[in-house]
Design an enzyme around this catalytic site. Structure first.
Site, short mmCIF file in Angstrom:
data_model
loop_
_atom_site.label_atom_id
_atom_site.label_comp_id
_atom_site.label_asym_id
_atom_site.label_seq_id
_atom_site.Cartn_x
_atom_site.Cartn_y
_atom_site.Cartn_z
N GLN A 85 80.57 52.55 81.81
CA GLN A 85 81.76 52.12 82.56
C GLN A 85 83.00 52.81 81.98
O GLN A 85 83.18 52.82 80.76
CB GLN A 85 81.87 50.61 82.39
CG GLN A 85 82.96 49.96 83.18
CD GLN A 85 82.99 48.47 82.88
OE1 GLN A 85 82.96 48.06 81.72
NE2 GLN A 85 83.04 47.67 83.91
N ASN A 154 63.21 58.33 76.20
CA ASN A 154 61.75 58.42 76.20
C ASN A 154 61.18 57.61 75.03
O ASN A 154 61.92 57.22 74.12
CB ASN A 154 61.27 59.88 76.25
CG ASN A 154 61.52 60.64 74.96
OD1 ASN A 154 61.22 60.14 73.88
ND2 ASN A 154 62.06 61.84 75.07
N ARG A 165 67.61 51.09 64.06
CA ARG A 165 68.51 50.01 64.49
C ARG A 165 67.90 48.61 64.45
O ARG A 165 68.64 47.63 64.60
CB ARG A 165 69.04 50.30 65.89
CG ARG A 165 69.74 51.66 66.02
CD ARG A 165 70.97 51.78 65.13
NE ARG A 165 71.66 53.05 65.36
CZ ARG A 165 72.83 53.37 64.82
NH1 ARG A 165 73.45 52.53 64.01
NH2 ARG A 165 73.39 54.54 65.05
C1 LIG Z 1 72.54 52.00 59.25
C2 LIG Z 1 73.19 53.22 59.84
C3 LIG Z 1 74.42 53.63 59.39
C4 LIG Z 1 75.05 54.76 59.93
N1 LIG Z 1 76.28 55.14 59.47
C5 LIG Z 1 76.87 56.26 59.97
C6 LIG Z 1 78.14 56.69 59.48
O1 LIG Z 1 78.74 56.08 58.60
N2 LIG Z 1 78.70 57.81 60.03
C7 LIG Z 1 78.06 58.55 61.00
O2 LIG Z 1 78.58 59.58 61.43
N3 LIG Z 1 76.86 58.14 61.48
C8 LIG Z 1 76.25 57.03 61.00
N4 LIG Z 1 75.05 56.63 61.51
C9 LIG Z 1 74.47 57.38 62.64
C10 LIG Z 1 73.31 58.30 62.22
O3 LIG Z 1 73.74 59.24 61.29
C11 LIG Z 1 72.70 59.00 63.45
O4 LIG Z 1 73.69 59.83 64.04
C12 LIG Z 1 72.21 58.03 64.49
O5 LIG Z 1 71.51 56.98 63.92
C13 LIG Z 1 71.32 58.78 65.49
O6 LIG Z 1 70.09 59.04 64.86
P1 LIG Z 1 69.24 60.34 65.18
O7 LIG Z 1 70.04 61.56 64.91
O8 LIG Z 1 67.95 60.19 64.45
O9 LIG Z 1 68.96 60.16 66.75
P2 LIG Z 1 68.96 61.27 67.89
O10 LIG Z 1 70.26 61.91 68.02
O11 LIG Z 1 68.40 60.56 69.09
O12 LIG Z 1 67.94 62.34 67.38
C14 LIG Z 1 66.56 62.03 67.25
C15 LIG Z 1 65.92 63.03 66.32
O13 LIG Z 1 65.96 64.32 66.91
C16 LIG Z 1 66.21 65.29 65.92
N5 LIG Z 1 67.47 65.96 66.26
C17 LIG Z 1 68.39 65.58 67.19
N6 LIG Z 1 69.40 66.45 67.23
C18 LIG Z 1 69.15 67.37 66.30
C19 LIG Z 1 69.84 68.53 65.84
N7 LIG Z 1 71.02 68.91 66.34
N8 LIG Z 1 69.28 69.28 64.86
C20 LIG Z 1 68.11 68.93 64.32
N9 LIG Z 1 67.40 67.82 64.68
C21 LIG Z 1 67.91 67.07 65.65
C22 LIG Z 1 66.26 64.58 64.59
O14 LIG Z 1 64.96 64.58 64.03
C23 LIG Z 1 66.63 63.17 64.98
O15 LIG Z 1 66.21 62.18 64.06
C24 LIG Z 1 74.41 55.50 60.97
C25 LIG Z 1 73.15 55.08 61.43
C26 LIG Z 1 72.55 53.95 60.88
C27 LIG Z 1 71.21 53.51 61.42
#
Ligand SMILES: Cc1cc2nc3c(=O)[nH]c(=O)nc-3n(C[C@H](O)[C@H](O)[C@H](O)COP(=O)(O)OP(=O)(O)OC[C@H]3O[C@@H](n4cnc5c(N)ncnc54)[C@H](O)[C@@H]3O)c2cc1C
Length: 218
Positions: A85, A154, A165
Site C-alpha cells: 500500500q 517460493n 525470522r
Molecule cells: C535477527 C536479524 C537481525 C538483522 N539485523 C540487520 C541489521 O541490523 N541491518 C541490516 O542491514 N540487516 C539486518 N538484517 C537483515 C539481514 O541481513 C538480511 O538482509 C535479511 O534477513 C534477508 O536475508 P537473506 O539475504 O538471507 O534473504 P534473501 O534476500 O531472500 O536472500 C536469500 C538468499 O539468497 C542468496 N542471495 C540473495 N541475494 C544475493 C546476492 N546479492 N549475492 C549473493 N547471494 C545472494 C543468499 O544466500 C541469501 O541468504 C537482520 C536480519 C535478522 C534475521
C-alpha cells in the site's frame, strides 16, 4: 496483524517431487505425474538438501495491519515479490498504528505513546490541509504506522525466511508474522515444511550464539 494464504502453486508438493524425479528419469516430466512414491522422493531430496526443486512451488500471502517497521525488515528478503500500500497515493487521515506489547504493558508509557501518535496525525492532517502533497506529508508518519502488503515467495526462500525470522531473537512483530505464515503453509505443504523453523531446529545451530536461549542447541 492479519495473515492469509491467498494462493499457491497447484499440487504444491507433487510438482517439486516430479522435478526431483525428473533428474534421475528417462521419462518426460509430464509423464511423472502418476509415478509411485512421489511423497517419499520429495522427503528424501529435502533430507539431502537438494532444495532447488521446491523453488517450483510458490505461496502468496495477504498481510494487513502490520507496522512499516515490520515491512521494512520483510522487504530485505530479496527472493520474493511484493506489492505494498502506497503512502503517496493513499492518505491516512485517521490514526492507525501498531503498539508494541512492552508499551501496552506500561500504562504510563502507553498514554505517552498514544498522545504522541495523536499529535503526529494532527500535524499530518494539518500539512494536508495546507496543501502539502500526500507524498511529502507522510514524512512525519512513524515506523508504527499500519500498512498492508502482499508477498509471494517460493518454498526454498520461505525456508530461509523461517530460519531467520522464526528465531526467538528475531524482532517480535516479524517473528509473529513468520510463525503465522509457517502455520498456513504447513497445512498445504506438510512434507516441505515439516522441519521448518529457526536454525536451532533445522540445523542444530544458533547463528545468534544466544547461549541463554531455552532453544539453544544442546
Ligand atoms: C535477527 C536479524 C537481525 C538483522 N539485523 C540487520 C541489521 O541490523 N541491518 C541490516 O542491514 N540487516 C539486518 N538484517 C537483515 C539481514 O541481513 C538480511 O538482509 C535479511 O534477513 C534477508 O536475508 P537473506 O539475504 O538471507 O534473504 P534473501 O534476500 O531472500 O536472500 C536469500 C538468499 O539468497 C542468496 N542471495 C540473495 N541475494 C544475493 C546476492 N546479492 N549475492 C549473493 N547471494 C545472494 C543468499 O544466500 C541469501 O541468504 C537482520 C536480519 C535478522 C534475521
Amino acid at each position: 496483524m492479519n495473515v492469509k494464504l491467498i494462493g499457491f502453486t497447484p499440487n504444491p508438493e507433487k510438482i517439486p517431487a516430479m522435478a526431483a524425479m525428473l533428474t534421475h528419469s528417462k521419462n518426460k516430466p509430464e509423464d511423472l505425474e502418476k509415478a509411485p512414491n512421489l511423497n517419499a522422493v520429495l522427503a528424501e531430496v529435502l533430507k539431502l538438501g537438494h532444495t532447488s526443486v521446491i523453488e517450483h512451488t510458490s505461496f502468496t500471502f495477504a498481510i494487513s495491519d502490520v507496522s512499516r517497521s515490520l515491512t521494512h525488515q520483510l522487504v530485505r528478503h530479496r527472493i520474493a515479490s511484493y506489492a505494498q500500500q502506497s503512502q503517496r497515493y493513499v492518505d491516512f487521515k485517521e490514526p492507525n498504528y501498531v503498539t508494541p506489547p512492552t508499551i501496552i504493558k506500561n500504562i504510563e508509557m502507553k498514554e505517552a505513546y498514544e498522545e504522541t501518535m495523536t499529535i503526529i496525525w494532527k500535524q499530518y492532517n494539518k500539512l494536508l490541509e495546507m496543501g502539502i502533497p500526500v507524498e511529502d506529508s507522510r514524512f512525519i508518519l512513524p515506523n508504527a504506522a499500519c500498512t498492508n502488503i502482499m508477498i509471494t515467495m517460493n518454498a526454498r526462500s520461505l525456508l530461509n525466511f523461517f530460519e531467520l525470522r522464526c528465531c526467538q531473537h528475531a524482532q517480535w512483530e516479524i517473528r509473529e508474522l513468520a510463525n503465522k505464515m509457517l502455520k498456513e503453509v504447513k497445512k498445504v505443504a506438510p512434507i516441505i515444511f515439516k522441519n521448518a523453523g529457526p536454525t536451532c531446529k533445522t540445523k542444530n545451530i544458533c547463528h545468534e550464539n544466544k547461549r541463554d536461549c531455552p532453544l539453544y542447541p544442546k
